[in-house]
Design a protein around this motif. Structure first.
Motif, PDB file in Angstrom:
ATOM      1  N   PHE A 136       0.824  -1.205   0.000  1.00  0.00           N
ATOM      2  CA  PHE A 136       0.000   0.000   0.000  1.00  0.00           C
ATOM      3  C   PHE A 136       0.865   1.264   0.000  1.00  0.00           C
ATOM      4  CE2 PHE A 136      -3.254  -2.974   1.284  1.00  0.00           C
ATOM      5  CZ  PHE A 136      -4.414  -2.448   0.733  1.00  0.00           C
ATOM      6  N   GLY A 137       2.183   1.083  -0.038  1.00  0.00           N
ATOM      7  CA  GLY A 137       3.099   2.220  -0.073  1.00  0.00           C
ATOM      8  C   GLY A 137       3.521   2.731   1.297  1.00  0.00           C
ATOM      9  N   LEU A 138       3.267   1.952   2.325  1.00  0.00           N
ATOM     10  CA  LEU A 138       3.607   2.365   3.686  1.00  0.00           C
ATOM     11  C   LEU A 138       4.713   1.472   4.240  1.00  0.00           C
ATOM     12  CD1 LEU A 138       3.095   4.069   6.206  1.00  0.00           C
ATOM     13  CD2 LEU A 138       1.265   2.465   6.828  1.00  0.00           C
ATOM     14  N   THR A 139       5.856   2.078   4.501  1.00  0.00           N
ATOM     15  CA  THR A 139       6.967   1.364   5.123  1.00  0.00           C
ATOM     16  C   THR A 139       7.216   2.002   6.482  1.00  0.00           C
ATOM     17  OG1 THR A 139       7.934   0.919   2.953  1.00  0.00           O
ATOM     18  CG2 THR A 139       9.368   0.646   4.873  1.00  0.00           C
ATOM     19  N   LEU A 140       7.001   1.222   7.515  1.00  0.00           N
ATOM     20  CA  LEU A 140       7.201   1.703   8.880  1.00  0.00           C
ATOM     21  C   LEU A 140       8.612   1.374   9.340  1.00  0.00           C
ATOM     22  CD1 LEU A 140       3.886   0.394  10.499  1.00  0.00           C
ATOM     23  CD2 LEU A 140       4.388   2.736   9.792  1.00  0.00           C
ATOM     24  N   PRO A 141       9.236   2.268  10.113  1.00  0.00           N
ATOM     25  CA  PRO A 141      10.552   1.931  10.673  1.00  0.00           C
ATOM     26  C   PRO A 141      10.434   0.699  11.572  1.00  0.00           C
ATOM     27  CG  PRO A 141       9.999   4.268  11.024  1.00  0.00           C
ATOM     28  CD  PRO A 141       8.776   3.602  10.481  1.00  0.00           C
TER      29      PRO A 141
END
Length: 193
Positions: A136-141
């Protein structure tokens, strides 16, 4: 919107005909509940989020009792399962999924997106939530804890996303325009203002 013109309205009509053939009257509460669900859109949830971003008292109510918060904004919750609201923070991100079917907070978000109901999303969100978010285009640290929460027939969940930086002083309607359906499920985050 005329209930009879919706898929739910047609199904309700068929249900009433079947029950009438057996001599049973369909409770009006069923029709009312379906009509309310058909009228709901993600804009209602976005309005709740925006209000929570600017009104600390409403935010507290929303986190304590999502259904009561929705009703305070005129969103009917009668006959709906309880609504829990999960707050995202810099250290914690929530992803809502229904592992069994497609339990969704329809009263505040409308009908679930097609992918929310898919077997693939439901299974992968539990098995590989970071991979799903990346799609979905979300990369969390890696320092952010990712919590997957199961929405059920008995209890529905939505996410209170973090307010984007650069939106200080914005009115509620402008803030609400930033909030997308995916933000309230946890697959995306609102864009920076």
């Amino acid at each position: 919107m005329n209930l009879a013109d919706t898929e739910s309205g047609r199904l309700l009509g068929a249900l009433r005909a079947l029950l009438a053939a057996k001599g049973i009257a369909a409770p009006e509460e069923i029709a009312e509940r379906i009509a309310l669900t058909d009228a709901a859109t993600p804009a209602q949830g976005a309005a709740m989020v925006a209000k929570a971003w600017v009104d600390a008292e409403f935010r507290s109510l929303m986190l304590a009792d999502g259904a009561r918060a929705a009703e305070s904004l005129g969103i009917p919750m009668r006959g709906m399962p309880p609504l829990g609201v999960l707050e995202n923070t810099p250290d914690l991100h929530h992803l809502v999924v229904c592992t069994l079917c497609s339990c969704y907070p329809r009263a505040v978000l409308g009908y679930p997106p097609f992918w929310f109901k898919s077997t693939s999303f439901r299974a992968r969100a539990v098995r590989d939530p970071r991979g799903v978010l990346a799609e979905f285009g979300l990369t969390l640290p890696e320092t952010v804890t990712l919590r997957v929460v199961d929405s059920t027939a008995d209890y529905r969940w939505m996410v209170l996303p973090m307010r984007p930086e650069g939106t200080e002083g914005w009115p509620e309607d402008r803030l609400a325009s930033l909030v997308r359906e995916g933000d309230m499920i946890g697959v995306t985050v609102p864009p920076v203002g």
